[in-house]
Design a protein around this motif. Structure first.
Motif, PDB file in Angstrom:
ATOM      1  N   ILE A  71       0.838  -1.201   0.000  1.00  0.00           N
ATOM      2  CA  ILE A  71       0.000   0.000   0.000  1.00  0.00           C
ATOM      3  C   ILE A  71       0.874   1.253   0.000  1.00  0.00           C
ATOM      4  O   ILE A  71       0.629   2.206  -0.749  1.00  0.00           O
ATOM      5  CB  ILE A  71      -0.950  -0.002   1.212  1.00  0.00           C
ATOM      6  N   GLY A  72       1.895   1.238   0.842  1.00  0.00           N
ATOM      7  CA  GLY A  72       2.795   2.389   0.890  1.00  0.00           C
ATOM      8  C   GLY A  72       3.505   2.633  -0.428  1.00  0.00           C
ATOM      9  O   GLY A  72       3.681   3.774  -0.866  1.00  0.00           O
ATOM     10  N   THR A  73       3.910   1.541  -1.097  1.00  0.00           N
ATOM     11  CA  THR A  73       4.639   1.676  -2.351  1.00  0.00           C
ATOM     12  C   THR A  73       3.749   2.178  -3.480  1.00  0.00           C
ATOM     13  O   THR A  73       4.145   3.045  -4.267  1.00  0.00           O
ATOM     14  CB  THR A  73       5.261   0.322  -2.750  1.00  0.00           C
ATOM     15  N   THR A  74       2.537   1.648  -3.569  1.00  0.00           N
ATOM     16  CA  THR A  74       1.662   1.984  -4.694  1.00  0.00           C
ATOM     17  C   THR A  74       0.909   3.298  -4.492  1.00  0.00           C
ATOM     18  O   THR A  74       0.617   4.003  -5.459  1.00  0.00           O
ATOM     19  CB  THR A  74       0.644   0.857  -4.928  1.00  0.00           C
ATOM     20  N   VAL A  75       0.590   3.631  -3.239  1.00  0.00           N
ATOM     21  CA  VAL A  75      -0.235   4.808  -2.976  1.00  0.00           C
ATOM     22  C   VAL A  75       0.616   6.024  -2.604  1.00  0.00           C
ATOM     23  O   VAL A  75       0.424   7.126  -3.132  1.00  0.00           O
ATOM     24  CB  VAL A  75      -1.272   4.523  -1.869  1.00  0.00           C
ATOM     25  N   LEU A  76       1.566   5.823  -1.677  1.00  0.00           N
ATOM     26  CA  LEU A  76       2.306   6.958  -1.146  1.00  0.00           C
ATOM     27  C   LEU A  76       3.552   7.311  -1.944  1.00  0.00           C
ATOM     28  O   LEU A  76       3.852   8.482  -2.153  1.00  0.00           O
ATOM     29  CB  LEU A  76       2.695   6.681   0.308  1.00  0.00           C
ATOM     30  N   GLU A  77       4.293   6.296  -2.384  1.00  0.00           N
ATOM     31  CA  GLU A  77       5.588   6.566  -3.000  1.00  0.00           C
ATOM     32  C   GLU A  77       5.499   7.437  -4.247  1.00  0.00           C
ATOM     33  O   GLU A  77       6.336   8.333  -4.434  1.00  0.00           O
ATOM     34  CB  GLU A  77       6.302   5.245  -3.324  1.00  0.00           C
ATOM     35  N   PRO A  78       4.499   7.226  -5.145  1.00  0.00           N
ATOM     36  CA  PRO A  78       4.427   8.121  -6.319  1.00  0.00           C
ATOM     37  C   PRO A  78       4.242   9.588  -5.958  1.00  0.00           C
ATOM     38  O   PRO A  78       4.602  10.466  -6.732  1.00  0.00           O
ATOM     39  CB  PRO A  78       3.207   7.583  -7.086  1.00  0.00           C
ATOM     40  N   LEU A  79       3.675   9.849  -4.784  1.00  0.00           N
ATOM     41  CA  LEU A  79       3.454  11.228  -4.362  1.00  0.00           C
ATOM     42  C   LEU A  79       4.682  11.852  -3.712  1.00  0.00           C
ATOM     43  O   LEU A  79       4.698  13.058  -3.470  1.00  0.00           O
ATOM     44  CB  LEU A  79       2.287  11.291  -3.364  1.00  0.00           C
ATOM     45  N   MET A  80       5.695  11.036  -3.426  1.00  0.00           N
ATOM     46  CA  MET A  80       6.819  11.518  -2.632  1.00  0.00           C
ATOM     47  C   MET A  80       8.164  11.339  -3.318  1.00  0.00           C
ATOM     48  O   MET A  80       9.195  11.350  -2.667  1.00  0.00           O
ATOM     49  CB  MET A  80       6.837  10.791  -1.277  1.00  0.00           C
ATOM     50  N   MET A  81       8.154  11.158  -4.626  1.00  0.00           N
ATOM     51  CA  MET A  81       9.416  10.967  -5.346  1.00  0.00           C
ATOM     52  C   MET A  81      10.117  12.306  -5.528  1.00  0.00           C
ATOM     53  O   MET A  81       9.489  13.309  -5.872  1.00  0.00           O
ATOM     54  CB  MET A  81       9.153  10.314  -6.699  1.00  0.00           C
ATOM     55  N   GLY A  82      11.409  12.308  -5.283  1.00  0.00           N
ATOM     56  CA  GLY A  82      12.208  13.497  -5.498  1.00  0.00           C
ATOM     57  C   GLY A  82      12.072  14.557  -4.434  1.00  0.00           C
ATOM     58  O   GLY A  82      12.398  15.718  -4.678  1.00  0.00           O
ATOM     59  N   ASN A  83      11.581  14.209  -3.254  1.00  0.00           N
ATOM     60  CA  ASN A  83      11.474  15.177  -2.168  1.00  0.00           C
ATOM     61  C   ASN A  83      11.750  14.484  -0.846  1.00  0.00           C
ATOM     62  O   ASN A  83      12.033  13.286  -0.801  1.00  0.00           O
ATOM     63  CB  ASN A  83      10.097  15.861  -2.163  1.00  0.00           C
ATOM     64  N   SER A  84      11.664  15.229   0.239  1.00  0.00           N
ATOM     65  CA  SER A  84      11.983  14.694   1.560  1.00  0.00           C
ATOM     66  C   SER A  84      10.760  14.199   2.310  1.00  0.00           C
ATOM     67  O   SER A  84      10.855  13.866   3.486  1.00  0.00           O
ATOM     68  CB  SER A  84      12.682  15.780   2.395  1.00  0.00           C
ATOM     69  N   LEU A  85       9.621  14.108   1.645  1.00  0.00           N
ATOM     70  CA  LEU A  85       8.396  13.672   2.318  1.00  0.00           C
ATOM     71  C   LEU A  85       8.468  12.262   2.897  1.00  0.00           C
ATOM     72  O   LEU A  85       7.874  12.013   3.946  1.00  0.00           O
ATOM     73  CB  LEU A  85       7.206  13.783   1.359  1.00  0.00           C
ATOM     74  N   PRO A  86       9.150  11.285   2.256  1.00  0.00           N
ATOM     75  CA  PRO A  86       9.217   9.951   2.867  1.00  0.00           C
ATOM     76  C   PRO A  86       9.806   9.976   4.275  1.00  0.00           C
ATOM     77  O   PRO A  86       9.280   9.342   5.185  1.00  0.00           O
ATOM     78  CB  PRO A  86      10.105   9.164   1.897  1.00  0.00           C
ATOM     79  N   ARG A  87      10.895  10.725   4.449  1.00  0.00           N
ATOM     80  CA  ARG A  87      11.508  10.793   5.776  1.00  0.00           C
ATOM     81  C   ARG A  87      10.612  11.532   6.757  1.00  0.00           C
ATOM     82  O   ARG A  87      10.487  11.133   7.926  1.00  0.00           O
ATOM     83  CB  ARG A  87      12.867  11.495   5.686  1.00  0.00           C
ATOM     84  N   ILE A  88       9.981  12.589   6.297  1.00  0.00           N
ATOM     85  CA  ILE A  88       9.090  13.348   7.176  1.00  0.00           C
ATOM     86  C   ILE A  88       7.918  12.487   7.607  1.00  0.00           C
ATOM     87  O   ILE A  88       7.536  12.464   8.789  1.00  0.00           O
ATOM     88  CB  ILE A  88       8.605  14.624   6.469  1.00  0.00           C
ATOM     89  N   LEU A  89       7.338  11.734   6.660  1.00  0.00           N
ATOM     90  CA  LEU A  89       6.204  10.868   6.985  1.00  0.00           C
ATOM     91  C   LEU A  89       6.620   9.769   7.952  1.00  0.00           C
ATOM     92  O   LEU A  89       5.889   9.462   8.903  1.00  0.00           O
ATOM     93  CB  LEU A  89       5.638  10.267   5.703  1.00  0.00           C
ATOM     94  N   LEU A  90       7.798   9.172   7.734  1.00  0.00           N
ATOM     95  CA  LEU A  90       8.293   8.150   8.660  1.00  0.00           C
ATOM     96  C   LEU A  90       8.463   8.730  10.054  1.00  0.00           C
ATOM     97  O   LEU A  90       8.074   8.108  11.052  1.00  0.00           O
ATOM     98  CB  LEU A  90       9.630   7.590   8.157  1.00  0.00           C
ATOM     99  N   GLY A  91       9.017   9.928  10.143  1.00  0.00           N
ATOM    100  CA  GLY A  91       9.184  10.567  11.443  1.00  0.00           C
ATOM    101  C   GLY A  91       7.856  10.805  12.139  1.00  0.00           C
ATOM    102  O   GLY A  91       7.712  10.547  13.338  1.00  0.00           O
TER     103      GLY A  91
END
Length: 279
Positions: free
Chosen positions: A68-88
């Protein structure tokens, strides 16, 4: 997925296991009573089998969460720091729940409906006198509604890929095993130590601090990087100004004198021509 995240999942499972024991204690007792006719060696093997089933179920849920994270969230967070912010932010959320905030209670009540739906299937696995039954019981046990499990699944969602989510949930399940397989005396000792030293709350606080650090560091680094670029541009501007001043300062006297001499000769020639024309 980093080693630190796996360690966090393991500690989350271990220090949260008194909560698991409170929810799963009746189920563990029922499993134990259903295999009372088995020999001690076979009983230990059956216990290991249904815990293997439970961890397999957790890994499957982690796989789905990672997908779910890969298909839904990852396309929205490519090329930015959002993955780390969301994990935090997820770590902060889970840490706060370990500190006692009832954020996941409603999700537990929703999961209870699915657990009740599995009731007819659960009744068919008793008694746990064979390994297929023990494995099936463990697989079903993994779907028991639990806020701690749901918190771990939230981390699995932001674990970057399905495999990482599965591994993270399996490791989380490993952390819960010691409390659930311990003897009555050992269980009492573990619960006393975890409760006396507030180890669950301490782990929750560490997760909150870690999550804040993970979420804030990209923003701070971005701000510092932006300031560095502005400082670099300002330095380039100063260098250009210095270069221009330096060039003006070092104009050769001969060039200046030549320029003035040329003007003097031109003026002299023009005066001569005018006087000749007048005569």
């Amino acid at each position: 997925m980093t080693t630190a995240l796996l360690v966090a999942a393991l500690l989350m499972g271990f220090f949260g296991s008194p909560h698991c024991l409170g929810m799963c204690g009746g189920l563990v007792t029922a499993f134990g009573l259903s295999m009372k006719e088995a020999s001690p060696a076979k009983r230990r093997a059956l216990i290991a089998t249904y815990h293997l089933g439970r961890l397999t179920s957790y890994a499957f849920l982690g796989l789905i969460a990672g997908l779910i994270g890969t298909t839904v969230l990852e396309p929205l967070m490519m090329g930015n720091s959002l993955p780390r912010i969301l994990l935090g932010l997820v770590l902060v959320f889970v840490g706060v729940t370990m500190l006692g905030a009832p954020f996941l209670n409603k999700l537990e009540r929703f999961g209870m409906r699915f657990w009740q739906y599995l009731s007819p299937l659960r009744q068919k696995v008793f008694p746990l006198n064979t390994f297929p039954r023990a494995l099936t019981a463990g697989l079903l046990w993994g779907f028991l509604p639990c806020g701690l499990v749901y918190g771990a699944l939230l981390i699995a969602v932001v674990a970057h890929n399905p495999l990482s989510g599965a591994v993270l949930m399996f490791v989380f399940g490993l952390g819960t095993v010691p409390m659930l397989v311990a003897t009555h005396e050992t269980v009492g000792w573990l619960r006393d130590k975890i409760g006396r030293f507030r180890l669950r709350q301490l782990n929750g606080a560490v997760m909150v601090i870690s999550g804040l650090a993970i979420a804030v560091v990209p923003i701070a680094m971005s701000t510092m990087h932006g300031g560095h670029d502005m400082s670099h541009m300002h330095g380039d501007h100063m260098d250009m100004s210095d270069t221009m001043d330096h060039s003006n300062h070092h104009m050769t006297p001969s060039d200046d004198e030549t320029h003035h001499e040329g003007m003097d000769h031109s003026m002299h020639d023009m005066s001569q021509e005018t006087m000749e024309h007048a005569h």
